[in-house]
Structure formats: C-alpha cells, structure tokens
Design an enzyme around this catalytic site. Structure first.
Site, PDB file in Angstrom:
ATOM      1  N   ARG A   1      71.786 -19.253  19.414  1.00 62.04           N
ATOM      2  CA  ARG A   1      70.716 -20.328  19.152  1.00 62.04           C
ATOM      3  C   ARG A   1      71.044 -20.616  17.432  1.00 62.04           C
ATOM      4  NH1 ARG A   1      65.723 -16.797  19.336  1.00 62.04           N
ATOM      5  NH2 ARG A   1      64.510 -18.777  18.599  1.00 62.04           N
TER       6      ARG A   1
ATOM      7  N   ARG B   1      61.095  -9.322  15.590  1.00 61.74           N
ATOM      8  CA  ARG B   1      60.006 -10.131  16.137  1.00 61.74           C
ATOM      9  C   ARG B   1      59.260  -9.761  17.369  1.00 61.74           C
ATOM     10  NH1 ARG B   1      60.161 -16.646  16.158  1.00 61.74           N
ATOM     11  NH2 ARG B   1      61.696 -16.481  17.618  1.00 61.74           N
TER      12      ARG B   1
ATOM     13  N   LYS C   1      58.667 -21.355  10.929  1.00 61.78           N
ATOM     14  CA  LYS C   1      57.863 -22.544  11.371  1.00 61.78           C
ATOM     15  C   LYS C   1      56.820 -22.521  12.088  1.00 61.78           C
ATOM     16  CE  LYS C   1      61.328 -24.291  13.914  1.00 61.78           C
ATOM     17  NZ  LYS C   1      62.584 -23.255  13.746  1.00 61.78           N
TER      18      LYS C   1
ATOM     19  N   ARG D   1      61.181 -11.354  22.840  1.00 60.27           N
ATOM     20  CA  ARG D   1      61.476 -12.540  23.686  1.00 60.27           C
ATOM     21  C   ARG D   1      62.841 -12.582  24.126  1.00 60.27           C
ATOM     22  NH1 ARG D   1      60.070 -17.571  19.912  1.00 60.27           N
ATOM     23  NH2 ARG D   1      61.995 -18.518  20.723  1.00 60.27           N
TER      24      ARG D   1
ATOM     25  N   ARG E   1      65.263 -31.614  17.318  1.00 57.87           N
ATOM     26  CA  ARG E   1      66.334 -30.804  16.869  1.00 57.87           C
ATOM     27  C   ARG E   1      67.654 -31.205  17.304  1.00 57.87           C
ATOM     28  NH1 ARG E   1      63.229 -25.894  18.491  1.00 57.87           N
ATOM     29  NH2 ARG E   1      64.286 -24.027  18.076  1.00 57.87           N
TER      30      ARG E   1
HETATM   31  P1  AMP Z   1      61.541 -22.199  19.433  1.00 56.05           P
HETATM   32  O1  AMP Z   1      60.284 -21.582  20.322  1.00 56.05           O
HETATM   33  O2  AMP Z   1      61.217 -23.280  18.780  1.00 56.05           O
HETATM   34  O3  AMP Z   1      62.609 -21.201  18.872  1.00 56.05           O
HETATM   35  O4  AMP Z   1      62.438 -22.727  20.935  1.00 56.05           O
HETATM   36  C1  AMP Z   1      62.656 -22.050  21.874  1.00 56.05           C
HETATM   37  C2  AMP Z   1      63.942 -22.595  22.698  1.00 56.05           C
HETATM   38  O5  AMP Z   1      63.186 -23.713  23.193  1.00 56.05           O
HETATM   39  C3  AMP Z   1      65.045 -23.061  22.085  1.00 56.05           C
HETATM   40  O6  AMP Z   1      66.014 -22.313  21.774  1.00 56.05           O
HETATM   41  C4  AMP Z   1      65.554 -24.212  23.120  1.00 56.05           C
HETATM   42  O7  AMP Z   1      66.209 -23.868  24.086  1.00 56.05           O
HETATM   43  C5  AMP Z   1      64.260 -24.741  23.261  1.00 56.05           C
HETATM   44  N1  AMP Z   1      63.438 -26.295  22.632  1.00 56.05           N
HETATM   45  C6  AMP Z   1      62.580 -25.914  21.748  1.00 56.05           C
HETATM   46  N2  AMP Z   1      62.598 -27.067  21.141  1.00 56.05           N
HETATM   47  C7  AMP Z   1      63.437 -27.960  21.672  1.00 56.05           C
HETATM   48  C8  AMP Z   1      64.052 -29.076  21.188  1.00 56.05           C
HETATM   49  N3  AMP Z   1      63.518 -29.896  20.478  1.00 56.05           N
HETATM   50  N4  AMP Z   1      65.315 -29.562  21.954  1.00 56.05           N
HETATM   51  C9  AMP Z   1      66.010 -28.874  22.728  1.00 56.05           C
HETATM   52  N5  AMP Z   1      65.654 -27.615  22.920  1.00 56.05           N
HETATM   53  C10 AMP Z   1      64.338 -27.188  22.391  1.00 56.05           C
END
Ligand code: AMP
Length: 180
Positions: free
Chosen positions: A168, A124, A11, A157, A86
């Site tokens: 996750r 990554r 994404k 990360r 999400r």
């Molecule tokens: P990402 O970089 O999109 O993988 O997001 C990393 C982390 O941020 C996720 O594992 C969640 O802990 C938090 N996060 C990001 N977007 C959301 C969302 N829309 N709702 C809840 N938690 C989020």
C-alpha cells in the site's frame, strides 16, 4: 475538503472529527468499498482481491462511485473526501466535478514519517460491523477487543498486515504522491 496522505496518516480519524464539528458529509472511499465487500455486492466482489493485496482499485470504478455519491442530499452543505483522489486520473476527474458543481476546494495534506505510519498501522484494530477504528496503544477501546460503539469483536484489517502495508505504501509513493 480533501484529505490527502499515506495509509495510517490519520485521514479517517481527523475526517470523522471535522465532519462531526462542521456537519459536512464525510466520504471515505475505503469505507464505501469495505461496505460493498461486506454486503457482497458485484462491486465488492470485483474490488476484494485488489484490496486484499494492497493494490488500488481501477480509477473508472472510483470516479463513478464518487460522481454518484456527491449527488446525494447530504452533500449540499459541503463534503469531505477521505481517500479520494489517489491517482492523477482521479484528481483530474475531481477537477471537472468541482467545476461542474461550482465547489471551492480546500486540500489538507498529511505528512507523517514512515516509522510512525508503520507503528500506527500495525497497532490499528477495526470493527467489521460499524467500521470504527482503534489503536492498541494510542486509542484503545474501553473493553479490550470490543468496539465501544456496537460491542462487536475488533479485528486487524487484512490489508494492515505487514506485507500488504508495504504494497500500500508503494502504491502511495508511485500513484498518489504525484497528486500532491
Ligand atoms: P483506505 O481505507 O483509504 O486505506 O482504503 C483501503 C483500500 O481501498 C486501498 O488500499 C485501495 O485498495 C482501495 N481504495 C480506497 N480509495 C481508493 C481510491 N481513491 N482509488 C483506488 N483505490 C482505493
């Protein structure tokens, strides 16, 4: 544009390309939250422990963050959401926002086999300064271990480590799949 898909589906990579080509604002909630943690804001302090263990952040925080972000001037020519919604609650909040702002919604769902996700996430590497993302095999930086954009040292990360990735993916199955 709304990009849906599990962690590691691409994404972030694809949304950066679409935003560059179309000029629409790219909104990555994960990046916004990591930025809040780096800047040590109250929001950052609240979300850091949740993100570290691979849990989702409460809907109320995300909905407020997005509602404010879409009012910024760069969103007048359209926007691209990467990582939001999400949960079903977030999707319902987005529905209201789409109606209020008379937007048209295009949804792209990324469907990627689990073993590919695991390979992508474990390889990554990430720049903590500018948030650029690389992969050890698929898109390595020009100089080993250093960011092409700002020269900082790349790291993994914390939430890309194996045990956190498992959580996750569980959160994705339980809370995000119903959104699709
Ligand atoms: P990402 O970089 O999109 O993988 O997001 C990393 C982390 O941020 C996720 O594992 C969640 O802990 C938090 N996060 C990001 N977007 C959301 C969302 N829309 N709702 C809840 N938690 C989020």
């Amino acid at each position: 544009f709304l990009l849906l898909g599990p962690p590691g589906a691409g994404k972030g990579t694809q949304s950066a390309i679409i935003a560059r080509r179309t000029g629409v604002a790219r909104i990555s909630t994960g990046e916004m939250l990591r930025d809040a943690i780096a800047r040590q804001t109250p929001l950052g302090a609240q979300v850091a422990p949740l993100m570290e263990r691979g849990s989702l952040v409460p809907d109320s925080l995300l909905v407020a963050l997005i509602a404010e972000r879409v009012t910024e001037p760069d969103c007048t020519n359209g926007l691209l959401l990467d990582g939001f919604p999400r949960t079903v609650n977030q999707a319902e909040a987005l529905d209201l926002l789409v109606q209020e702002r008379q937007m048209e919604l295009v949804v792209l769902n990324f469907d990627v086999p689990r073993e590919v996700l695991l390979r992508r996430l474990s390889g990554r590497r990430w720049c903590p300064r500018c948030q650029a993302t690389y992969h050890l095999e698929n898109s390595p930086p020009k100089r080993t271990g250093l960011c092409d954009q700002c020269g900082s040292s790349l790291i993994q990360r914390a939430d890309d480590q194996e045990d956190v990735v498992a959580r996750r993916l569980q959160a994705y199955d339980a809370q995000t799949v119903p959104v699709i």
